[in-house]
Scaffold this active site. Structure first.
Site, PDB file in Angstrom:
ATOM      1  N   SER A 123      52.234  89.471 122.283  1.00 20.06           N
ATOM      2  CA  SER A 123      51.046  89.976 121.595  1.00 20.06           C
ATOM      3  C   SER A 123      49.794  89.257 122.053  1.00 20.06           C
ATOM      4  O   SER A 123      48.696  89.757 121.861  1.00 20.06           O
ATOM      5  CB  SER A 123      51.212  89.815 120.086  1.00 20.06           C
ATOM      6  OG  SER A 123      51.496  88.475 119.789  1.00 20.06           O
ATOM      7  N   HIS A 144      53.254  96.401 124.658  1.00 15.74           N
ATOM      8  CA  HIS A 144      53.119  95.754 123.356  1.00 15.74           C
ATOM      9  C   HIS A 144      53.380  96.759 122.237  1.00 15.74           C
ATOM     10  O   HIS A 144      52.608  97.699 122.037  1.00 15.74           O
ATOM     11  CB  HIS A 144      51.712  95.135 123.223  1.00 15.74           C
ATOM     12  CG  HIS A 144      51.532  94.364 121.969  1.00 15.74           C
ATOM     13  ND1 HIS A 144      50.337  94.292 121.303  1.00 15.74           N
ATOM     14  CD2 HIS A 144      52.400  93.625 121.227  1.00 15.74           C
ATOM     15  CE1 HIS A 144      50.477  93.544 120.230  1.00 15.74           C
ATOM     16  NE2 HIS A 144      51.717  93.143 120.164  1.00 15.74           N
ATOM     17  N   ASN A 194      44.985  93.363 118.702  1.00 14.47           N
ATOM     18  CA  ASN A 194      44.790  92.022 118.154  1.00 14.47           C
ATOM     19  C   ASN A 194      43.371  91.496 118.370  1.00 14.47           C
ATOM     20  O   ASN A 194      42.893  90.662 117.611  1.00 14.47           O
ATOM     21  CB  ASN A 194      45.838  91.059 118.711  1.00 14.47           C
ATOM     22  CG  ASN A 194      47.164  91.228 117.975  1.00 14.47           C
ATOM     23  OD1 ASN A 194      47.182  91.646 116.818  1.00 14.47           O
ATOM     24  ND2 ASN A 194      48.258  90.944 118.635  1.00 14.47           N
TER      25      ASN A 194
END
Ligand code: 3HC
Length: 297
Positions: A123, A144, A194
């Site tokens: 990640s 991912h 993220n």
């Protein structure tokens, strides 16, 4: 090139989910773990998830009992790396630890056929840093997935400066064949999700630290005010506070910006061993998992 056989490294929460969706999509899947007990745990989770899909039924997006048996027949577990030798793609989902990941790639590089694509589900770790552990940098990408993998539709397909264009497109099409929606992104720490999600989650903790609202109220505000499926604290506990804390280090190290730095409370909770749902306590207490109770810190 055509992908037929999939290898998955690690059969934890993410690895087992990836193995499951690949098997449900009709690929032959071999999942590698260091010990049989971890395979047993991962496969038990897959069994539970497949049962939920059967319960839902094909008319509501689930599957039939026969499809469940077919998916299971596509799945194998192993503790022997040699069993991955003829894989067309290998997706790594082991612990977020650079030396351990590199060691895994280096050892597999000599075993697996040279056409095989290596993918990491990291990640936040720099994909380019990992590809250096192999002799196939142009066949190395990021894939991912999101937790819970069987339900979450997104896959970030990560291109590095060394990735071959055809390899990238093969991986992109593969993600579609898994029933996912792929998005194209490059190897910038945190990728798309993220990069945006982590500062939001950390800001929620800072807002709590500054007395803006209680944990329940901040969660309800974001759920009901923005239509998010989970409030930030429920999501933090779901993702894992240890995982989030780790990501903050990698992202802060890369960008040197406060928005990626861990708030003091997150650090202290991790130091106390409160990792969220998986440890029974995080921003909520899960003594009764059906009725989490928000903490006061
Ligand atoms: N497998 C199969 N089915 C499952 C399942 C699983 N693992 N988990 C739940 N289900 C089923 C349930 O049985 C239920 O089925 P039904 O509708 O037939 O009753 C259905 O899915 C919905 O489940 P729930 O009612 O329990 O819960 P929700 O409706 O709230 O949905 C959720 C659950 C999809 C997890 C939703 O809450 C959600 O989208 N949350 C946000 C998750 C998220 O943001 N994930 C990303 C985290 S970030 C990340 O992973 C990146 C990393 O790098 C940090």
């Amino acid at each position: 090139m055509e992908i037929k056989k999939v290898g998955v490294l690690g059969c934890g929460l993410m690895g087992s989910g990836i193995a499951q969706v690949a098997a449900m999509a009709g690929f032959d899947v071999t999942a590698l773990e260091v010990e049989q007990k971890y395979l047993d745990k991962g496969f038990a989770g897959i069994e539970k998830s497949l049962a939920k899909f059967v319960e839902r039924g094909p008319e509501k997006g689930g599957i039939t009992a026969q499809q469940k048996d077919e998916a299971r027949a596509h799945l194998k577990g192993t503790t022997n790396k040699q069993d991955l030798a003829d894989c067309d793609i290998i997706i790594e989902a082991i612990i977020e630890n650079v030396p351990q990941k590199k060691e895994m790639y280096t050892s597999l590089d000599g075993i697996v056929k040279k056409e095989c694509i290596f993918a990491t589900n990291t990640s936040s770790i720099c994909v380019t840093e990992l590809l250096g552990a192999t002799k196939r940098p142009e066949r190395f990408i990021g894939l991912h997935f999101f937790n819970p993998v069987p339900l979450m539709k997104l896959v970030e397909v990560v291109r590095t400066i060394a990735t071959d264009g055809e390899v990238y497109e093969t991986a992109y099409e593969f993600a579609k064949k898994l029933g996912k929606v792929p998005v194209r992104t490059s190897d910038k720490t945190g990728f798309i999700v993220n990069r945006l999600l982590v500062p939001y989650l950390l800001d929620a903790i800072r807002a709590y630290e500054e007395g803006v609202g209680s944990i329940e109220d901040i969660d309800n505000a974001m759920k009901l005010g923005c239509g998010y499926p989970m409030g930030p604290f429920t999501l933090l506990d779901f993702v894992g506070l240890d995982t989030t804390y780790y990501i903050t280090h990698v992202m802060h190290d890369e960008f040197k910006e406060r928005r990626f730095a861990s708030p003091p409370l997150l650090k202290r909770m991790v130091m106390a061993g409160w990792y969220g749902r998986k440890s029974g306590k995080g921003f909520y207490d899960y003594a009764d998992p059906a009725k989490p109770v928000a903490g006061r810190f």
